[in-house]
Design a protein around this motif. Sequence first.
Motif, PDB file in Angstrom:
ATOM      1  N   PRO A  95      49.430  39.364  15.178  1.00 46.99           N
ATOM      2  CA  PRO A  95      50.556  40.222  15.555  1.00 46.99           C
ATOM      3  C   PRO A  95      51.222  39.670  16.803  1.00 46.99           C
ATOM      4  CG  PRO A  95      48.485  41.228  16.194  1.00 46.99           C
ATOM      5  CD  PRO A  95      48.132  40.025  15.381  1.00 46.99           C
ATOM      6  N   ASP A  96      52.474  40.040  16.972  1.00 44.94           N
ATOM      7  CA  ASP A  96      53.205  39.576  18.153  1.00 44.94           C
ATOM      8  C   ASP A  96      52.824  40.355  19.399  1.00 44.94           C
ATOM      9  OD1 ASP A  96      55.255  37.534  17.055  1.00 44.94           O
ATOM     10  OD2 ASP A  96      55.396  39.214  15.666  1.00 44.94           O
ATOM     11  N   VAL A  97      52.421  41.607  19.222  1.00 47.54           N
ATOM     12  CA  VAL A  97      52.000  42.438  20.353  1.00 47.54           C
ATOM     13  C   VAL A  97      50.861  43.355  19.917  1.00 47.54           C
ATOM     14  CG1 VAL A  97      54.312  42.438  21.389  1.00 47.54           C
ATOM     15  CG2 VAL A  97      53.620  44.332  19.905  1.00 47.54           C
ATOM     16  N   LEU A  98      50.117  43.821  20.898  1.00 48.98           N
ATOM     17  CA  LEU A  98      49.037  44.791  20.701  1.00 48.98           C
ATOM     18  C   LEU A  98      49.171  45.890  21.741  1.00 48.98           C
ATOM     19  CD1 LEU A  98      46.110  45.836  19.914  1.00 48.98           C
ATOM     20  CD2 LEU A  98      45.268  44.187  21.606  1.00 48.98           C
ATOM     21  N   VAL A  99      49.105  47.151  21.294  1.00 43.93           N
ATOM     22  CA  VAL A  99      49.030  48.291  22.207  1.00 43.93           C
ATOM     23  C   VAL A  99      47.805  49.098  21.819  1.00 43.93           C
ATOM     24  CG1 VAL A  99      50.140  50.357  23.127  1.00 43.93           C
ATOM     25  CG2 VAL A  99      51.541  48.380  22.464  1.00 43.93           C
ATOM     26  N   SER A 100      46.896  49.299  22.764  1.00 44.58           N
ATOM     27  CA  SER A 100      45.653  50.022  22.501  1.00 44.58           C
ATOM     28  C   SER A 100      45.508  51.164  23.500  1.00 44.58           C
ATOM     29  CB  SER A 100      44.452  49.071  22.616  1.00 44.58           C
ATOM     30  OG  SER A 100      43.233  49.773  22.476  1.00 44.58           O
ATOM     31  N   TYR A 101      45.441  52.369  22.960  1.00 48.23           N
ATOM     32  CA  TYR A 101      45.142  53.543  23.774  1.00 48.23           C
ATOM     33  C   TYR A 101      43.644  53.831  23.684  1.00 48.23           C
ATOM     34  CZ  TYR A 101      49.923  55.345  24.664  1.00 48.23           C
ATOM     35  OH  TYR A 101      51.208  55.545  25.102  1.00 48.23           O
ATOM     36  N   TYR A 102      42.967  53.716  24.835  1.00 52.24           N
ATOM     37  CA  TYR A 102      41.533  54.045  24.977  1.00 52.24           C
ATOM     38  C   TYR A 102      40.738  53.678  23.721  1.00 52.24           C
ATOM     39  CZ  TYR A 102      44.265  58.269  23.789  1.00 52.24           C
ATOM     40  OH  TYR A 102      45.195  59.152  23.279  1.00 52.24           O
ATOM     41  N   GLY A 103      40.786  52.386  23.376  1.00 48.61           N
ATOM     42  CA  GLY A 103      40.089  51.917  22.176  1.00 48.61           C
ATOM     43  C   GLY A 103      38.598  52.177  22.270  1.00 48.61           C
ATOM     44  N   SER A 104      38.109  53.088  21.451  1.00 51.69           N
ATOM     45  CA  SER A 104      36.737  53.561  21.586  1.00 51.69           C
ATOM     46  C   SER A 104      35.704  52.494  21.254  1.00 51.69           C
ATOM     47  CB  SER A 104      36.519  54.797  20.712  1.00 51.69           C
ATOM     48  OG  SER A 104      36.887  54.536  19.370  1.00 51.69           O
ATOM     49  N   ALA A 105      36.044  51.519  20.412  1.00 56.68           N
ATOM     50  CA  ALA A 105      35.089  50.475  20.036  1.00 56.68           C
ATOM     51  C   ALA A 105      35.178  49.252  20.938  1.00 56.68           C
ATOM     52  CB  ALA A 105      35.324  50.062  18.582  1.00 56.68           C
ATOM     53  N   LEU A 106      36.110  49.243  21.868  1.00 55.10           N
ATOM     54  CA  LEU A 106      36.327  48.042  22.669  1.00 55.10           C
ATOM     55  C   LEU A 106      35.093  47.551  23.416  1.00 55.10           C
ATOM     56  CD1 LEU A 106      39.966  48.349  24.011  1.00 55.10           C
ATOM     57  CD2 LEU A 106      38.964  46.378  22.884  1.00 55.10           C
ATOM     58  N   PRO A 107      34.242  48.430  23.948  1.00 54.91           N
ATOM     59  CA  PRO A 107      33.058  47.903  24.631  1.00 54.91           C
ATOM     60  C   PRO A 107      32.198  47.005  23.753  1.00 54.91           C
ATOM     61  CG  PRO A 107      33.377  50.204  25.201  1.00 54.91           C
ATOM     62  CD  PRO A 107      34.359  49.898  24.101  1.00 54.91           C
TER      63      PRO A 107
ATOM     64  N   GLU B  89      60.488  45.387  26.124  1.00 55.16           N
ATOM     65  CA  GLU B  89      60.442  44.031  26.673  1.00 55.16           C
ATOM     66  C   GLU B  89      59.812  43.040  25.703  1.00 55.16           C
ATOM     67  OE1 GLU B  89      58.492  41.555  30.446  1.00 55.16           O
ATOM     68  OE2 GLU B  89      58.326  43.752  30.366  1.00 55.16           O
ATOM     69  N   HIS B  90      58.710  43.450  25.056  1.00 56.57           N
ATOM     70  CA  HIS B  90      57.907  42.500  24.285  1.00 56.57           C
ATOM     71  C   HIS B  90      58.144  42.552  22.779  1.00 56.57           C
ATOM     72  CE1 HIS B  90      55.544  41.263  27.762  1.00 56.57           C
ATOM     73  NE2 HIS B  90      55.514  42.520  28.123  1.00 56.57           N
ATOM     74  N   LEU B  91      58.706  43.653  22.281  1.00 59.04           N
ATOM     75  CA  LEU B  91      59.024  43.775  20.853  1.00 59.04           C
ATOM     76  C   LEU B  91      60.363  44.512  20.738  1.00 59.04           C
ATOM     77  CD1 LEU B  91      57.576  43.030  18.118  1.00 59.04           C
ATOM     78  CD2 LEU B  91      56.959  45.446  17.968  1.00 59.04           C
ATOM     79  N   PRO B  92      61.417  43.910  21.282  1.00 60.55           N
ATOM     80  CA  PRO B  92      62.697  44.640  21.395  1.00 60.55           C
ATOM     81  C   PRO B  92      63.270  44.998  20.031  1.00 60.55           C
ATOM     82  CG  PRO B  92      62.988  42.311  21.918  1.00 60.55           C
ATOM     83  CD  PRO B  92      61.519  42.544  21.820  1.00 60.55           C
ATOM     84  N   ALA B  93      63.784  46.231  19.972  1.00 65.83           N
ATOM     85  CA  ALA B  93      64.330  46.749  18.719  1.00 65.83           C
ATOM     86  C   ALA B  93      65.840  46.887  18.775  1.00 65.83           C
ATOM     87  CB  ALA B  93      63.687  48.102  18.403  1.00 65.83           C
ATOM     88  N   GLY B  94      66.464  46.335  19.791  1.00 62.46           N
ATOM     89  CA  GLY B  94      67.910  46.506  19.908  1.00 62.46           C
ATOM     90  C   GLY B  94      68.219  47.921  20.344  1.00 62.46           C
TER      91      GLY B  94
END
Length: 234
Positions: free
Chosen positions: A131-143, A224-229
Amino acid sequence: MTDAPGLEIPADLLLPESGTGPGIVLLQEIFGVTDYIRSRARDLADLGHVVLVPHLYARLGDPVVEEGGDGLPRAMELLQQLDWEQAVADGVAALDALRSHDAVTGGTGVLGFCLGGGLAFAVAARAEVKPDVLVSYYGSALPDLLALAPQVGMPSLHHFGEADTYIPLDTVREIERAVTATNDAVTFETYAGAGHAFDNPSPTFHHAEASQAAWATTTAWLAEHLPAGEASAG
């Protein structure tokens, strides 16, 4: 719902007012594809994105459980039943399907909340075409996923609450060190007083100030990172 080529589970497709735009795969919390998840999908579409929301519980009958404390035990049961590797594969398939959709112009990203935040990170690591970008809100499996960090080199935005009892602050800082060690395009935000799932509107979780601040940051960061116009006025 829509059927997407290469995707074996159902998904919701939301188009921006313009009909085209960069793509975002939105990955659900443990409660399923709830009204909250649908509302965030609509918010992203209103910013000008083409949004695909795969139903990751489809193989379990596609249940949606009550958000908040009363529904948490059932949601945790569903999480235990979920085949993680299959869910990651479904997320990768959703990303590939969205990327090839006629409505998608520009890049394609992945965004997730809680369960979906961890899955988004795993999808970003495992996808053959990243993917071109990633946004993760409090990813529970990240640890448990930090070994994958070197494979996640795209611009990334992470949100965590500093009062999260599920992911303690020491662990949050460990995640921050891992994801920034090999990627200088990471934005890492924490919010004082906010617990886990602070963006969820349920009174069990919601922290209004953190939710508003995080969404404002997400909106500006995506611009900024995935501009949609020009986003729609809706």
